[in-house]
Write an enzyme that holds these catalytic residues in place. Structure first.
Site, mmCIF file in Angstrom:
data_model
loop_
_atom_site.group_PDB
_atom_site.id
_atom_site.type_symbol
_atom_site.label_atom_id
_atom_site.label_comp_id
_atom_site.label_asym_id
_atom_site.label_seq_id
_atom_site.Cartn_x
_atom_site.Cartn_y
_atom_site.Cartn_z
ATOM 1 N N LYS A 193 17.077 130.498 67.802
ATOM 2 C CA LYS A 193 15.843 130.522 68.579
ATOM 3 C C LYS A 193 14.663 130.137 67.706
ATOM 4 C CE LYS A 193 12.338 133.080 70.156
ATOM 5 N NZ LYS A 193 11.626 134.266 69.814
ATOM 6 N N VAL A 219 26.431 162.640 73.587
ATOM 7 C CA VAL A 219 25.632 163.651 72.880
ATOM 8 C C VAL A 219 24.719 164.353 73.868
ATOM 9 C CG1 VAL A 219 23.794 163.947 71.162
ATOM 10 C CG2 VAL A 219 25.616 162.289 70.753
ATOM 11 N N ILE A 265 13.114 144.945 71.165
ATOM 12 C CA ILE A 265 13.809 145.002 69.884
ATOM 13 C C ILE A 265 12.825 144.766 68.738
ATOM 14 C CG2 ILE A 265 15.572 143.873 68.458
ATOM 15 C CD1 ILE A 265 17.004 143.144 71.106
HETATM 16 P P1 FAD Z 1 19.766 150.678 73.986
HETATM 17 O O1 FAD Z 1 20.061 149.340 73.462
HETATM 18 O O2 FAD Z 1 19.698 150.860 75.457
HETATM 19 O O3 FAD Z 1 20.877 151.650 73.405
HETATM 20 C C1 FAD Z 1 21.006 152.995 73.773
HETATM 21 C C2 FAD Z 1 22.398 153.456 73.479
HETATM 22 O O4 FAD Z 1 22.479 154.849 73.658
HETATM 23 C C3 FAD Z 1 23.443 152.864 74.391
HETATM 24 O O5 FAD Z 1 24.429 152.287 73.588
HETATM 25 C C4 FAD Z 1 24.008 154.043 75.175
HETATM 26 O O6 FAD Z 1 25.383 153.938 75.406
HETATM 27 C C5 FAD Z 1 23.716 155.174 74.235
HETATM 28 N N1 FAD Z 1 23.572 156.483 74.893
HETATM 29 C C6 FAD Z 1 22.818 156.783 75.964
HETATM 30 N N2 FAD Z 1 22.946 158.096 76.242
HETATM 31 C C7 FAD Z 1 23.779 158.617 75.313
HETATM 32 C C8 FAD Z 1 24.299 159.902 75.064
HETATM 33 N N3 FAD Z 1 24.002 160.940 75.828
HETATM 34 N N4 FAD Z 1 25.146 160.077 74.031
HETATM 35 C C9 FAD Z 1 25.487 159.037 73.228
HETATM 36 N N5 FAD Z 1 25.012 157.800 73.426
HETATM 37 C C10 FAD Z 1 24.179 157.591 74.448
HETATM 38 N N6 FAD Z 1 14.036 143.300 74.329
HETATM 39 C C11 FAD Z 1 13.958 142.259 73.498
HETATM 40 O O7 FAD Z 1 13.744 142.450 72.314
HETATM 41 N N7 FAD Z 1 14.097 140.981 73.961
HETATM 42 C C12 FAD Z 1 14.258 140.710 75.277
HETATM 43 O O8 FAD Z 1 14.404 139.555 75.661
HETATM 44 C C13 FAD Z 1 14.274 141.803 76.190
HETATM 45 N N8 FAD Z 1 14.419 141.610 77.520
HETATM 46 C C14 FAD Z 1 14.419 142.692 78.357
HETATM 47 C C15 FAD Z 1 14.457 142.499 79.743
HETATM 48 C C16 FAD Z 1 14.437 143.593 80.615
HETATM 49 C C17 FAD Z 1 14.449 143.379 82.084
HETATM 50 C C18 FAD Z 1 14.392 144.906 80.082
HETATM 51 C C19 FAD Z 1 14.383 146.092 80.980
HETATM 52 C C20 FAD Z 1 14.351 145.098 78.717
HETATM 53 C C21 FAD Z 1 14.353 144.013 77.858
HETATM 54 N N9 FAD Z 1 14.274 144.188 76.479
HETATM 55 C C22 FAD Z 1 14.189 143.113 75.652
HETATM 56 C C23 FAD Z 1 14.274 145.523 75.891
HETATM 57 C C24 FAD Z 1 15.622 145.868 75.272
HETATM 58 O O9 FAD Z 1 16.602 145.876 76.258
HETATM 59 C C25 FAD Z 1 15.537 147.239 74.652
HETATM 60 O O10 FAD Z 1 14.298 147.449 74.098
HETATM 61 C C26 FAD Z 1 16.578 147.440 73.585
HETATM 62 O O11 FAD Z 1 17.857 147.372 74.123
HETATM 63 C C27 FAD Z 1 16.308 148.827 72.992
HETATM 64 O O12 FAD Z 1 17.329 149.271 72.289
HETATM 65 P P2 FAD Z 1 17.639 150.823 72.088
HETATM 66 O O13 FAD Z 1 18.501 150.839 70.899
HETATM 67 O O14 FAD Z 1 16.405 151.640 72.124
HETATM 68 O O15 FAD Z 1 18.428 151.261 73.400
#
Ligand code: FAD
Ligand code: ZN
Length: 603
Positions: A106, A161, A402
């Site tokens: 990208k 968790v 991200i």
């Molecule tokens: P996540 O990636 O959601 O990971 C959370 C993890 O926690 C999951 O693996 C889940 O299984 C686990 N989990 C949940 N509950 C429990 C539990 N009780 N016990 C154990 N594990 C658990 N971001 C970008 O940077 N670029 C983009 O192009 C982009 N496009 C997007 C488009 C849309 C429509 C949306 C809604 C979001 C977008 N995002 C984008 C944001 C991106 O999806 C998130 O910010 C990113 O995935 C955040 O990561 P995270 O690690 O916080 O959560």
């Protein structure tokens, strides 16, 4: 059979068909299990994994355990990344070029402002500053899981968790469901990191989501592939360049992200492929000596293909027609198609170039996420931090998920180290100080500023004349000295950069623009407001040019010269930018200018 065998995981699966996906993944953990690890991370999403990897890099002696609810990495939305993420991976994991065997290249962001008549298309872009990846999120989560395991972090899949946080003066007690060893249900950690994403496993115990002022946004999306022989004339200017593309219209905007999908590759085969790349990188084999994607795909029997993630992120204060039945079946399909058809430029492009992939990821074709903008009221406390979406989320525009989220991973990891480095008699005081400072960072600084950024951008979509001046103003406000900004690692300075909204000049300027544009809310905007906003934008540009006279913007923007003047006949970046994409003549995939061979086909 040893773990060094090229096909270790596929052979393991063949000889032990009773092994589930989580057993296969958990079998790759190298460290001893402890019911008293130093750190527990809830969630192995991208940001939880990056938090753990960074913490292990800076404190290798720590025992870190990650628990993830899903039995294996799964696809999720959020594919586009920026230099914040690629700088993090270069510094904390491995150089970029290894990743281009797995992920799409990208370079930059392209924006097209369109109208309901299908007449006007105004474009703005930025690129050539940094390179990053378009991620297949199942692959990214698998890769960072196996990298984490390789450096001694245990990642357990299929373990849910929960927290007992009733004792607010102690680190929250970790409760495990379905841990593979019978009888293990409780874990005591010194520090807990809630990285559970939108499920907000720990933050939800400290309060409901807070919504921010004004309208919120909803998203509707689906997955597509480019049609064989798609109509060239329906593509917009520079449409094929490997940037994340944005179609902007008064109610919101749409993303077009083309990525390498590994969706059809079985887990064990993908694990062998990832293990191979990690082994090569760890043993110092240069990236260009690793076979290209096509050969890797054959070696490990992992099919791959190009797909495009397309979706709209729209304000929730506009009216849909009462009856949307003509647009399809469920809500996602109807609302997705409603915007597609409403804007003729979009409709023509979609019909000419893209073909829907029905039920590509499981049973669903169209996806919906409502009221995306929120923050958690409490994001750190005694013995814990919440990172990524568990702390809050604003909007996918310019990918803060991200790329600003990585700042929460790095800051929380740095603070975790600081706390754990203290002798016991001091750690409580340091914990309190860190929690307060992290709370201020995420809750008062990062999320409100990102929200202001969105209001600024969405207001610019209301009129082409606003878009034309407000977009370049954002670039000049987001980046001070262009040429020194991009280094090869993610620093504490980046934590406070927050993809450009960390600068006070941005907050001041966008605040003034919003004072003009927001009171006349709605999708249209009157002439007087347009003129006022344009005059203010001119002042902003003049001021920033004077402050950073050495910035050669013509190398990074297609339509502007080095002084940020719009030049009608300019359509390409001036030579001399830091990097650019080159299209492979053989397979048509893009590589960057410093690669001497295509990472995908090897040509
Ligand atoms: P996540 O990636 O959601 O990971 C959370 C993890 O926690 C999951 O693996 C889940 O299984 C686990 N989990 C949940 N509950 C429990 C539990 N009780 N016990 C154990 N594990 C658990 N971001 C970008 O940077 N670029 C983009 O192009 C982009 N496009 C997007 C488009 C849309 C429509 C949306 C809604 C979001 C977008 N995002 C984008 C944001 C991106 O999806 C998130 O910010 C990113 O995935 C955040 O990561 P995270 O690690 O916080 O959560
Ligand atoms: Zn090629």
């Amino acid at each position: 059979m040893t773990i060094d065998d090229l096909h270790y995981f596929t052979q393991l699966r063949a000889t032990h068909p009773e092994l589930t996906d989580s057993m296969l993944l958990n079998s790759n953990n190298l460290s001893r299990f402890s019911t008293e690890p130093d750190v527990v991370v809830a969630g192995a999403g991208i940001l939880g994994l990056c938090y753990a990897i960074h913490l292990k890099n800076i404190s290798p002696h720590l025992n870190i355990a990650i628990y993830k609810k899903n039995r294996a990495p799964v696809q999720k939305i959020g594919e586009s990344t920026l230099s914040s993420f690629s700088r993090f991976t270069t510094g904390a994991v491995m150089p970029q070029d290894y990743f281009f065997r797995l992920f799409g290249l990208k370079d930059g962001l392209q924006f097209y402002c369109i109208d309901r008549e299908g007449v006007e298309v105004t474009s703005e872009d930025i690129g050539g500053l940094d390179l990053s990846f378009q991620l297949d999120r199942r692959m990214s989560e698998l890769f960072f899981t196996m990298w984490a395991q390789r450096i001694g972090i245990n990642v357990y899949h299929g373990v849910e968790v929960d927290f007992d946080s009733t004792h607010h003066f102690n680190t929250p007690q970790v409760k495990l469901k379905n841990f593979p060893k019978p009888g293990v249900t409780d874990v005591d950690a010194k520090i807990v990191c809630d990285a559970s994403g939108f499920s907000r496993k720990l933050t939800s115990k400290f309060g409901n989501k807070e919504l921010l002022d004004g309208w919120n946004c909803d998203a509707y999306w689906a997955y597509f592939k480019e049609k064989e022989g798609g109509k060239a004339e329906t593509r917009l200017d520079h449409w094929d360049y490997p940037a994340t593309k944005h179609m902007c219209f008064p109610e919101g905007w749409g993303w077009f992200i083309k990525l390498i999908s590994w969706h059809h590759a079985p887990l064990a085969n993908l694990m062998d492929l990832v293990a191979y790349i990690i082994n090569k990188a760890k043993s110092g084999v240069p990236a260009n000596a690793i076979p290209p994607t096509k050969i890797l795909s054959e070696m490990f029997n992992c099919p791959f293909e190009s797909i495009t993630s397309i979706g709209w992120a729209v304000r929730n204060d506009h009216e849909f027609p009462d009856n949307l039945e003509e647009y399809g079946g469920g809500e996602g399909e109807r609302k997705f198609n409603y915007f597609k058809v409403l804007y003729p430029t979009l409709n023509k492009l979609m019909n000419g170039v893209y073909e829907l992939l029905p039920k590509y990821y499981g049973n669903q074709t169209y996806f919906v996420r409502k009221s995306m903008t929120y923050r958690s009221p409490v994001v750190a406390g005694e013995g814990w931090f919440a990172i990524g979406n568990s702390a809050g989320f604003t909007n996918p525009l310019i990918s803060p998920g991200i790329n600003a989220g990585i700042g929460t991973s790095v800051l929380a990891a740095n603070m975790s180290k600081e706390i754990l480095d203290q002798p016991p008699e001091h750690s409580h005081v340091v914990m309190k100080k860190c929690a307060a400072s992290y709370q201020t960072y995420s809750h008062e600084f990062m999320i409100p500023r990102l929200h202001q950024m969105n209001r600024y951008w969405y207001n610019s979509f209301r009129d082409h004349r606003l878009f034309e001046v407000m977009v370049p103003c954002f670039w000049t406000l987001g980046v001070d000295d262009v040429d020194s900004q991009y280094v090869n690692e993610f620093t504490e300075e980046d934590v406070y950069w927050v993809i450009g909204v960390g600068h006070d000049d941005f907050v001041d300027f966008s605040g003034k623009i919003l004072d003009i544009l927001e009171p006349s809310d709605g999708m249209t905007v009157n002439e007087e407001k347009v003129e006022q906003a344009r005059a203010l934008a001119k002042q902003c540009m003049d001021y920033r040019k004077e402050r950073f006279p050495g910035n050669e913007w013509g190398k990074y923007l297609r339509r502007h010269d080095c002084k940020l003047q719009l030049v009608p006949e300019k359509h390409e970046r001036m030579p001399g930018g830091r990097c650019f994409g080159v299209r492979c003549k053989s397979c048509k995939v893009w590589r960057h200018n410093n690669m001497n061979a295509c990472p995908v086909c090897g040509a």
